[in-house]
Design a protein around this motif. Structure first.
Motif, PDB file in Angstrom:
ATOM      1  N   THR A   1       0.818  -1.214   0.000  1.00 27.10           N
ATOM      2  CA  THR A   1       0.000   0.000   0.000  1.00 27.10           C
ATOM      3  C   THR A   1       0.851   1.264   0.000  1.00 27.10           C
ATOM      4  OG1 THR A   1      -0.133  -0.003   2.424  1.00 27.10           O
ATOM      5  CG2 THR A   1      -1.911  -1.113   1.210  1.00 27.10           C
TER       6      THR A   1
ATOM      7  N   ALA B   1      -9.972  -1.416  -1.574  1.00 33.60           N
ATOM      8  CA  ALA B   1      -9.058  -2.078  -2.512  1.00 33.60           C
ATOM      9  C   ALA B   1      -9.327  -3.570  -2.588  1.00 33.60           C
ATOM     10  CB  ALA B   1      -7.611  -1.812  -2.107  1.00 33.60           C
TER      11      ALA B   1
ATOM     12  N   CYS C   1      -1.086  -0.304  -5.717  1.00 31.63           N
ATOM     13  CA  CYS C   1      -1.774   0.435  -4.654  1.00 31.63           C
ATOM     14  C   CYS C   1      -0.814   1.269  -3.817  1.00 31.63           C
ATOM     15  CB  CYS C   1      -2.526  -0.543  -3.741  1.00 31.63           C
ATOM     16  SG  CYS C   1      -3.887  -1.403  -4.549  1.00 31.63           S
TER      17      CYS C   1
END
Length: 360
Positions: A69, A181, A190
């Motif tokens: 992330t 997500a 991401c």
């Protein structure tokens, strides 16, 4: 060995043609064995002692989530899935209950928002259902919501949303952004979005076990009471271990390699399906995702087609009812979502079966 070959070799053989990774991808031997070993360890030494022993694996899993992330300083919590994460976030929110989201927001997400008393406002979109970046700044600044929620890649559509650009707009206006997500994690890049929270599920593109999800938040977003409640909740540590191993394998394989292969898989799938008479491919051929949605010919029941594909042809796809995006969908669809190991033969089997089933 190619990425596709390595992926296939790391898993039990599929019983048929598996084109349903957006629902539940196939777990690998390593994740399956890690979860089973932990369960056996619980039986040997007790669940709480086994959980302590599993801490390094779980910490590695949280670290992998931070890496995937781009939220290096995030607090990472295991959940039971994406809905659980959103439910916790909205239950914990103490500000005004107005949230902006896409018109095509996932139906269960809308239900969670409504259950927590949130008024929803539509973010501006273009003709393809993609966030309209030319209009979003003005829309958010003219009548600011308390929260912004973006589903980066929908359950009902392979259209990729510009999450980073929305995050920039939210940041300039001081608006918290939550990113769903569930379909994007381990599928799209991401990293570096800049959201206040990102959540996902284990069972989709990361190919972990069912019943597990993850929530990454900036420090201070969740209240101490909620953080304590998460820490003391009953959990399936074996599933968390399996998920951690699965995302470790994903990182070892190279996220950029997997993303590139999935982009190719999406284009390959849409090219193959474009010639099936009567069926309409909704996404542009070069949409950078591996999700393809098909509108059936008039008079053809997509749910019956999905069932027929399973029973008579051994092909697994997903039926998409309008309830998945009740403010955008007007007709049911069929979703095709192969992973990196799909072959040209798999897609030919699908196209032949579709033509046979619908007889258009």
């Amino acid at each position: 060995m190619t990425l596709a070959e390595a992926w296939r070799a790391a898993r039990p053989p599929a019983a048929g043609v598996h084109l349903d990774s957006a629902a539940c991808a196939r777990q690998g031997f390593a994740a399956l064995e890690a979860a089973a070993q932990h369960a056996r360890h619980e039986a040997e030494v007790g669940g709480y002692v086994a959980a302590v022993a599993a801490a390094p694996v779980l910490d590695a899993g949280r670290g992998a989530v931070q890496a995937l992330t781009g939220m290096a300083d995030a607090e990472v919590f295991f959940t039971t899935g994406s809905n659980h994460a959103l439910d916790m976030l909205l239950a914990d929110w103490s500000g005004d209950r107005v949230i902006a989201c896409l018109t095509g927001e996932y139906g269960p997400n809308l239900a969670i928002m409504g259950r927590h008393g949130f008024e929803t406002r539509d973010l501006p979109i273009d003709a393809f259902g993609r966030l309209d970046l030319d209009a979003v700044g003005a829309a958010l600044s003219n009548d600011p919501p308390a929260l912004v929620h973006l589903t980066m890649l929908g359950s009902h559509s392979g259209v990729v949303q510009p999450a980073r650009e929305l995050a920039g707009a939210c940041r300039s206006l001081g608006l918290p952004l939550i990113v769903d997500a569930a379909q994007a994690f381990a599928h799209l890049d991401c990293t570096g979005i800049g959201a206040d929270a990102i959540y996902s599920s284990s069972r989709k593109w990361s190919a972990g076990p069912r019943g597990v999800g993850v929530l990454a938040t900036r420090h201070g977003l969740l209240s101490e009471a909620t953080r304590l409640r998460i820490a003391h909740a009953e959990t399936s540590v074996a599933s968390h271990v399996g998920f951690s191993v699965a995302i470790g394998e994903h990182i070892a394989a190279g996220p950029a390699n997997i993303q590139a292969r999935l982009r190719d898989v999406g284009a390959q799938t849409r090219r193959a399906l474009a010639d099936v008479a009567g069926w309409h491919v909704r996404e542009h051929i070069d949409e950078p995702s591996a999700i393809t949605t098909l509108t059936p010919p008039d008079g053809v029941d997509a749910a019956a087609v999905r069932a027929n594909l399973i029973v008579d042809h051994g092909i697994l796809t997903t039926f998409i009812g309008v309830e998945r995006a009740p403010n955008e969908l007007t007709r049911p669809a069929l979703r095709v979502s192969p992973h990196v190991d799909v072959t040209a033969d798999d897609l030919e089997t699908l196209t032949t079966a579709l033509a046979t089933v619908t007889r258009v």
